[in-house]
Design a protein around this motif. Structure first.
Motif, PDB file in Angstrom:
ATOM      1  N   SER A   1       5.402  10.248  -7.195  1.00 27.90           N
ATOM      2  CA  SER A   1       4.100  10.787  -7.602  1.00 27.90           C
ATOM      3  C   SER A   1       3.511   9.996  -8.760  1.00 27.90           C
ATOM      4  O   SER A   1       2.287   9.857  -8.861  1.00 27.90           O
ATOM      5  CB  SER A   1       4.248  12.268  -7.997  1.00 27.90           C
ATOM      6  N   THR A   2       4.369   9.467  -9.626  1.00 26.17           N
ATOM      7  CA  THR A   2       3.878   8.629 -10.728  1.00 26.17           C
ATOM      8  C   THR A   2       3.184   7.387 -10.185  1.00 26.17           C
ATOM      9  O   THR A   2       2.161   6.950 -10.716  1.00 26.17           O
ATOM     10  CB  THR A   2       5.036   8.228 -11.652  1.00 26.17           C
ATOM     11  N   ALA A   3       3.736   6.807  -9.114  1.00 25.82           N
ATOM     12  CA  ALA A   3       3.098   5.644  -8.509  1.00 25.82           C
ATOM     13  C   ALA A   3       1.699   5.980  -8.006  1.00 25.82           C
ATOM     14  O   ALA A   3       0.746   5.199  -8.200  1.00 25.82           O
ATOM     15  CB  ALA A   3       3.961   5.117  -7.358  1.00 25.82           C
TER      16      ALA A   3
ATOM     17  N   PHE B   1       6.520   1.879 -16.166  1.00 27.43           N
ATOM     18  CA  PHE B   1       5.810   2.994 -16.819  1.00 27.43           C
ATOM     19  C   PHE B   1       6.841   4.022 -17.256  1.00 27.43           C
ATOM     20  O   PHE B   1       7.867   4.231 -16.600  1.00 27.43           O
ATOM     21  CB  PHE B   1       4.810   3.644 -15.857  1.00 27.43           C
ATOM     22  N   GLY B   2       6.546   4.670 -18.381  1.00 26.40           N
ATOM     23  CA  GLY B   2       7.423   5.730 -18.863  1.00 26.40           C
ATOM     24  C   GLY B   2       6.662   6.719 -19.710  1.00 26.40           C
ATOM     25  O   GLY B   2       5.556   6.446 -20.198  1.00 26.40           O
ATOM     26  N   TYR B   3       7.235   7.892 -19.883  1.00 27.99           N
ATOM     27  CA  TYR B   3       6.684   8.920 -20.761  1.00 27.99           C
ATOM     28  C   TYR B   3       7.448   8.854 -22.080  1.00 27.99           C
ATOM     29  O   TYR B   3       8.607   9.276 -22.152  1.00 27.99           O
ATOM     30  CB  TYR B   3       6.818  10.308 -20.137  1.00 27.99           C
TER      31      TYR B   3
ATOM     32  N   LEU C   1       9.171   4.325 -14.032  1.00 30.22           N
ATOM     33  CA  LEU C   1       9.141   3.195 -13.104  1.00 30.22           C
ATOM     34  C   LEU C   1       9.680   1.969 -13.812  1.00 30.22           C
ATOM     35  O   LEU C   1       9.332   1.706 -14.966  1.00 30.22           O
ATOM     36  CB  LEU C   1       7.705   2.944 -12.615  1.00 30.22           C
ATOM     37  N   ARG C   2      10.507   1.206 -13.089  1.00 30.76           N
ATOM     38  CA  ARG C   2      11.136   0.022 -13.690  1.00 30.76           C
ATOM     39  C   ARG C   2      10.903  -1.183 -12.774  1.00 30.76           C
ATOM     40  O   ARG C   2      11.571  -1.323 -11.744  1.00 30.76           O
ATOM     41  CB  ARG C   2      12.642   0.242 -13.873  1.00 30.76           C
ATOM     42  N   GLY C   3       9.966  -2.032 -13.127  1.00 34.13           N
ATOM     43  CA  GLY C   3       9.736  -3.251 -12.378  1.00 34.13           C
ATOM     44  C   GLY C   3       9.457  -3.037 -10.904  1.00 34.13           C
ATOM     45  O   GLY C   3      10.048  -3.696 -10.046  1.00 34.13           O
ATOM     46  N   VAL C   4       8.558  -2.123 -10.594  1.00 34.86           N
ATOM     47  CA  VAL C   4       8.282  -1.751  -9.203  1.00 34.86           C
ATOM     48  C   VAL C   4       7.390  -2.795  -8.533  1.00 34.86           C
ATOM     49  O   VAL C   4       6.357  -3.201  -9.083  1.00 34.86           O
ATOM     50  CB  VAL C   4       7.617  -0.361  -9.140  1.00 34.86           C
TER      51      VAL C   4
ATOM     52  N   ALA D   1       4.794   5.336   4.014  1.00 31.87           N
ATOM     53  CA  ALA D   1       5.451   6.496   3.414  1.00 31.87           C
ATOM     54  C   ALA D   1       6.332   6.044   2.257  1.00 31.87           C
ATOM     55  O   ALA D   1       7.008   5.014   2.342  1.00 31.87           O
ATOM     56  CB  ALA D   1       6.283   7.239   4.449  1.00 31.87           C
ATOM     57  N   VAL D   2       6.321   6.816   1.181  1.00 33.20           N
ATOM     58  CA  VAL D   2       7.204   6.587   0.034  1.00 33.20           C
ATOM     59  C   VAL D   2       8.184   7.748  -0.015  1.00 33.20           C
ATOM     60  O   VAL D   2       7.769   8.916  -0.033  1.00 33.20           O
ATOM     61  CB  VAL D   2       6.407   6.498  -1.283  1.00 33.20           C
ATOM     62  N   VAL D   3       9.485   7.431  -0.009  1.00 30.73           N
ATOM     63  CA  VAL D   3      10.499   8.477   0.002  1.00 30.73           C
ATOM     64  C   VAL D   3      11.472   8.234  -1.138  1.00 30.73           C
ATOM     65  O   VAL D   3      11.564   7.142  -1.696  1.00 30.73           O
ATOM     66  CB  VAL D   3      11.253   8.502   1.353  1.00 30.73           C
TER      67      VAL D   3
END
Length: 611
Positions: free
Chosen positions: A398-400, A366-368, A374-377, A388-390
């Motif tokens: 937050s995008t996720a 995903f991108g703006y 996000l790249r191939g998550v 937890a996401v760090v």
């Protein structure tokens, strides 16, 4: 107490709004309004007919004076015609204005609902201030066009045409003289009207920009004051206001010429008619009563001309506003129709999670615009327990969360929710299974009760609400408010940042979704309330999935699983202790205290890390 069913509420919403492009005449003449519009048209026709008849009645009165006959009948007829014209016109104007208010009400409701239903990206692109302007300035411009356009402007045209026809019947030579005096004036007015439409378009756009800039400044007022930026921000707003002033002056300059030019044309025509009519009277080609009637029609001619000119200007402004509404209506909206078998969201009514992972990302990108976020998550969130996401700021955490809620759609890859592809789930069903606390811990400008019961099919009891508030340590503070749960937040009775965040947490507890998303939930909590938050999260994680974007080590250490993100990629997964051994990036985050935020350095250990 009156209970409104979902079906009744849907019917009410349908009656108060419409789909598709706004067409003013279609809305005014829709089935429920046709009889009323017919009455308005009839009253307007009566008023126009009486206006056209009045000079002829005066001519008859002059003739009776010449012949020495009684004046009572003609005088009463003249008075009755004048009163009839005024009353019929006033009633038609009132009825049309009432219809206009009803249309504007439906227009505002539609705009607000579409604003709430539009995609977040589109809402941000349009701007809250520009959307608000459509409810105020644009709605009033459209109302002005409705008041004059559908009935009054056509009646003015009919009156104008009827006046010209009668003047031609009375004396066609004087009519030609009259028209010659008005031709240049009318040509000038047409040029002005064309220019006004462009000016009105720019004005409405600039009003929207100014409103948006001012609302944004008020939202950031604390920061503006802290940095002593009142003068700088004020100058920026002043610039928008001055541009708006210039456009307004330009419009006023053009509008101010319309009436004087028409009056000048009338005066020229009147002078030439007096000279020509006097000559025709002397030669016997024109009778005195007809000459008097012709002069009255000439004086009467300016009223419909001025109405037509000013009405055309108002319609130009209204058409500009209509286009601005249509621009909003053309934006896509989210499909919020409830699913056929959607379970109701009630406090305590959580849907039991199944064996499938609560969340699974599969090669999500995903991108703006051209900027990738996000790249191939790829990662999974178990159906139960705390994940937890760090990562550093800008890693895409937050995008996720936003992609899970489908505030945005991935450009490639898939997001699954409890074994089902999120893109295939109805939004109401998907969001009904999620409790969400955003970074800004957003609350509505409404009562505490309304904020806590947001999204629930049934309003919880006071006991349930206070129990949720007690879980976040806020029940005593809410009881101390002037109206308790019914206190409207904001203004004199607003809460602190930490208290607002705890209200948002209590709302998530009441929602009891199978998946709880927490975006930096401890950012404004003190140590006591942070400990209470950990207890709440631990309780929630016992029988549901909790996914938290975390910056504090205390939150991460309690997680059954930690997902480490960096520059839009998942670079490591595991428990806190496992990652300390296997992930240098995670160890660096811990060592630098980017998670805990404490002042003292953290000791690296597979068993214990002291903050």
């Amino acid at each position: 107490m009156t209970v409104t069913t979902k079906t009744e509420a849907s019917a009410e919403r349908a009656a108060d709004s419409w789909d598709g492009e706004l067409r003013i005449l279609r809305e005014l003449f829709r089935p429920g309004n046709r009889l009323q519009m017919a009455v308005i048209a009839l009253l307007a026709a009566v008023s126009a007919a009486a206006t056209l008849a009045l000079p002829l009645v005066v001519a008859e009165l002059v003739q009776q004076v010449q012949q020495g006959q009684g004046l009572t009948r003609a005088a009463l007829l003249m008075i009755g015609t004048g009163l009839g014209s005024a009353l019929a016109g006033a009633l038609a104007a009132f009825l049309l204005s009432r219809l206009g208010e009803q249309l504007v009400r439906r227009l505002r409701i539609t705009t607000m609902r579409r604003g709430l239903a539009m995609r977040l990206s589109d809402a941000k692109a349009v701007g809250s201030g520009d959307l608000a302007t459509r409810l105020t300035a644009d709605a009033m411009q459209l109302k002005g066009a409705i008041n004059i356009g559908p009935i009054q402007l056509p009646m003015a045209a009919i009156t104008l045409l009827g006046t010209i026809v009668i003047m031609g019947v009375l004396d066609w030579v004087l009519l030609l003289i009259t028209l010659a005096g008005f031709v240049c004036a009318l040509a000038f007015v047409a040029v002005v009207i064309r220019g006004l439409r462009r000016t009105y378009q720019n004005m409405q756009d600039d009003i929207g920009t100014l409103t948006h800039q001012f609302i944004t400044a008020l939202d950031a007022l604390v920061v503006i004051k802290a940095y002593r930026a009142e003068e700088r921000v004020g100058r920026t707003l002043d610039g928008h206001a001055r541009r708006l002033e210039k456009l307004g002056v330009d419009a006023a300059r053009m509008e101010s010429l319309v009436v004087p030019v028409i009056n000048l044309g009338q005066q020229i025509a009147l002078l030439t008619v007096l000279l020509g009519g006097g000559a025709r009277l002397v030669s016997g080609d024109l009778a005195l009563p007809d000459f008097v009637a012709f002069l009255l029609y000439l004086l009467q001619l300016t009223a419909p001309l001025i109405m037509a000119a000013s009405g055309a200007a108002q319609i130009q402004a209204g058409l500009t506003s209509r286009q601005r509404f249509n621009d909003v209506f053309a934006l896509p909206v989210e499909d919020l129709a409830p699913a056929a078998a959607e379970p109701a969201r009630t406090a305590g009514g959580r849907n039991t999670p199944g064996p499938a992972p609560a969340v699974r990302f599969e090669d999500v990108t995903f991108g703006y615009g051209d900027e990738p976020v996000l790249r191939g998550v790829d990662f999974e969130v178990p159906a139960q327990g705390l994940t937890a996401v760090v990562g550093l700021s800008g890693a895409g955490k937050s995008t996720a969360l936003a992609l899970i809620e489908r505030f945005m759609e991935p450009q490639s890859g898939r997001v699954h929710l409890f074994g089902e592809e999120a893109a295939r789930l109805p939004l109401n069903e998907l969001r009904g299974r999620i409790a969400f606390v955003d970074q800004a811990f957003t609350l509505l400008g409404d009562t505490v009760r309304a904020n806590l019961s947001l999204g629930l099919a049934a309003v919880p009891t006071d006991e349930e609400l206070y129990a949720a508030l007690a879980a976040v340590g806020l029940d005593t503070s809410v009881r101390a408010l002037p109206d308790g749960l019914d206190t409207v937040l904001g203004g004199a009775h607003d809460l602190s940042g930490g208290q607002r965040q705890r209200v948002a947490l209590a709302r998530a507890v009441l929602a009891e979704g199978s998946l709880v998303l927490l975006d930096e939930p401890s950012s404004q909590l003190d140590s006591v309330n942070e400990q209470r938050l950990r207890q709440i999260v631990d309780t929630l994680a016992e029988d549901r999935a909790v996914l938290v974007v975390a910056h504090r080590l205390s939150t991460v250490r309690h997680a059954a699983k930690v997902v480490v993100m960096d520059r839009g990629r998942v670079i490591a997964e595991g428990t806190h202790d496992e990652l300390l051994d296997s992930s240098p990036a995670y160890s660096e985050l811990v060592s630098a205290q980017l998670l805990s935020g404490a002042a003292a350095p953290a000791a690296r250990s597979t068993k214990e890390v002291t903050a």
